[in-house]
Design a protein around this motif. Structure first.
Motif, mmCIF file in Angstrom:
data_model
loop_
_atom_site.group_PDB
_atom_site.id
_atom_site.type_symbol
_atom_site.label_atom_id
_atom_site.label_comp_id
_atom_site.label_asym_id
_atom_site.label_seq_id
_atom_site.Cartn_x
_atom_site.Cartn_y
_atom_site.Cartn_z
ATOM 1 N N ASN A 113 0.502 -1.115 0.579
ATOM 2 C CA ASN A 113 0.234 0.469 0.191
ATOM 3 C C ASN A 113 1.162 1.526 0.042
ATOM 4 O O ASN A 113 2.556 0.930 0.363
ATOM 5 C CB ASN A 113 -1.135 0.091 1.576
ATOM 6 C CG ASN A 113 -1.941 0.880 0.892
ATOM 7 O OD1 ASN A 113 -2.325 1.195 -0.020
ATOM 8 N ND2 ASN A 113 -2.934 0.515 1.456
ATOM 9 N N ILE A 114 0.157 2.555 -0.391
ATOM 10 C CA ILE A 114 1.098 3.404 0.411
ATOM 11 C C ILE A 114 0.103 4.551 1.215
ATOM 12 O O ILE A 114 -0.419 4.456 1.682
ATOM 13 C CB ILE A 114 0.521 4.550 -1.072
ATOM 14 C CG1 ILE A 114 1.319 3.841 -2.818
ATOM 15 C CG2 ILE A 114 0.956 6.096 -1.000
ATOM 16 C CD1 ILE A 114 0.644 4.824 -3.502
ATOM 17 N N GLY A 139 2.705 8.600 0.400
ATOM 18 C CA GLY A 139 3.012 8.633 -0.719
ATOM 19 C C GLY A 139 3.880 7.493 -0.682
ATOM 20 O O GLY A 139 4.448 6.916 -1.683
ATOM 21 N N MET A 140 4.935 7.117 0.357
ATOM 22 C CA MET A 140 5.806 6.438 0.546
ATOM 23 C C MET A 140 4.971 4.691 0.597
ATOM 24 O O MET A 140 3.905 5.281 1.347
ATOM 25 C CB MET A 140 7.521 6.051 2.083
ATOM 26 C CG MET A 140 7.396 7.439 1.707
ATOM 27 S SD MET A 140 9.593 7.028 0.654
ATOM 28 C CE MET A 140 10.011 6.224 1.829
ATOM 29 N N PRO A 141 5.923 3.858 0.001
ATOM 30 C CA PRO A 141 5.351 2.209 0.173
ATOM 31 C C PRO A 141 5.572 1.862 1.397
ATOM 32 O O PRO A 141 6.532 1.988 2.208
ATOM 33 C CB PRO A 141 6.162 1.366 -1.031
ATOM 34 C CG PRO A 141 7.813 2.207 -1.361
ATOM 35 C CD PRO A 141 7.276 3.705 -0.813
ATOM 36 N N VAL A 142 4.524 1.374 1.649
ATOM 37 C CA VAL A 142 4.663 0.532 2.886
ATOM 38 C C VAL A 142 3.852 -0.862 2.635
ATOM 39 O O VAL A 142 2.714 -1.250 1.738
ATOM 40 C CB VAL A 142 3.523 1.119 3.994
ATOM 41 C CG1 VAL A 142 4.160 2.517 4.229
ATOM 42 C CG2 VAL A 142 2.518 1.375 3.698
#
Lengths: 249, 249
Positions: free
Chosen positions: B197-198, B212-215
């Motif tokens: 997710n983001i 906005g970083m990927p998680v």
DNA sequence: CAGTGGTCTAGACCACTAT
DNA sequence: TAGTGGTCTAGACCACTGT
């Protein structure tokens, strides 16, 4: 019955319980490729005689390997070394989102590119554990479900281990069987690592999504006998189309 | 030896091999909570007598449960029902990025919020399988490694199953032990699902990263006896700080 | 010391697979 | 029919844990 000094159990395990020594012996034979994927093992009685151990102990060691998925047994036929299948990876844990009707959709593999690289890119050389001057085969494929792209596979293989594979029909999700048929080299095990990431423009184009969408990234290293690396692969998957599931404990 | 018509093996399994019937019987006792986490099982001999089955067959059934992690055995002491631990989840597959020195860093849990919701939000009600009018305990926690936030845990629990937990010190990664001590309810098993997710702005703030970083997003459903849901949890993790690893086959 | 699980053996009987 | 693995039993011996 006396201790056999010429025992064919592998050395360095003398202090372990017998069934573990037998297990280590079998692992060693698998590791060395004495028993190759697809081969039938000697029967319990033969192994029992060869190693001078009761058949119950042999059985116990073999069942451990069955548990791990290294061996499969078929009643009335025999015990066989497992071929690693694509099934072993994703399909074991991942559930692709089922269609609205609840049925699982048919899958299709499409080849997006094959090339023989005269030199290994820096990253690839590191991952494969080879020199940068090594020739490498690069294969890019696409997994479709119900006509929709779900994930991309990008594989790198040392050319000397898979020579000729590039002339094969790679439209199959049983790459390792193709390698075996084309070159006689077996893939014995693999390791995977999973991360979250954001789709690069290339990923996005192939998957038919917008750049910047979240994707799952799986990195796989596959080994032949003696721990030699035969493939390094990156899988990029749409996170909205597949997810990983597990049950504890 | 004759067939005991009053066998205490559970019904409906008459056509199975004996060791599977015994296994199902044991599973049933675990499911019903007759054997609770932490309890010691009767000894092999006692079970052997009670069920009218050889001790080797009892042993075989118990060892299956040991394999699954439901039972643990301690030589000279006995067999015990496993307590599900936080270890069982992430730590089993995830490798947090090791520090530059290669050492694993100390972890710390911080409580970011506790509240008793008079009504269950729609999504939570669905996930917990309760009515929207149900009182729910919400707990938000943060996992730190070497002082840096690595992931957030957001848990929802039906208040009637964990009443009083909100007055406990939740600065521990053994939530299920705390629930057990505070209420006597045991967590027996759990299921997890993983997606990419983001980071939402809230996630980002808690984790100290940019939105906005990927998680990595892990959804967990935990069960008490009789398949009642006792917790629904979302874990959000920085993808640059931890990743999932597995070995095949 | 008695009681627990851990290892190892030997052998009976069965069901399935080939020929 | 012969050979495979699958099930089940009975019992010997050991190492570890508590008192």
């Amino acid at each position: 019955m006396y201790m056999d000094e010429n025992s064919r159990l592998i050395a360095g395990t003398e202090s372990m319980p017998l069934y573990l020594r037998v297990l280590e012996t079998f692992r060693d034979r698998l590791f060395r490729g004495i028993w190759k994927p697809g081969d039938m093992l000697p029967t319990e009685n033969e192994l029992s005689e060869e190693l001078g151990v009761s058949s119950g102990t042999i059985r116990r060691a073999i069942l451990s390997l069955v548990q791990e998925g290294q061996i499969s047994r078929r009643p009335g036929k025999g015990s066989f070394v497992t071929r690693i299948s694509s099934q072993a990876s994703l399909a074991r844990f991942f559930r692709f989102r089922e269609s609205d009707t609840g049925e699982s959709s048919p899958t299709e593999i499409r080849v997006a590119g094959i090339s023989v690289l005269p030199e290994a890119p820096k990253m690839v050389a590191e991952k494969l554990g080879v020199r940068r001057t090594t020739k490498v085969l690069k294969v890019q494929r696409l997994l479709l479900m119900a006509g929709k792209s779900v994930c991309t596979y990008t594989s790198y293989m040392p050319y000397n281990l898979v020579a000729g594979l590039e002339n094969t029909d790679l439209t199959s999700n049983r790459l390792y069987l193709l390698i075996e048929e084309a070159t006689g080299n077996h893939v014995v095990r693999a390791e995977e690592m999973l991360r979250a990431n954001i789709a690069t423009p290339e990923d996005a184009a192939l998957l038919g999504i917008d750049a910047g969408m979240p994707v799952i990234l799986i990195e796989r290293t596959a080994y032949t006998h003696n721990d030699k690396i035969i493939e390094w692969r990156q899988t990029v998957g749409r996170s909205d189309e597949f997810s990983y599931k597990i049950r504890l404990p």
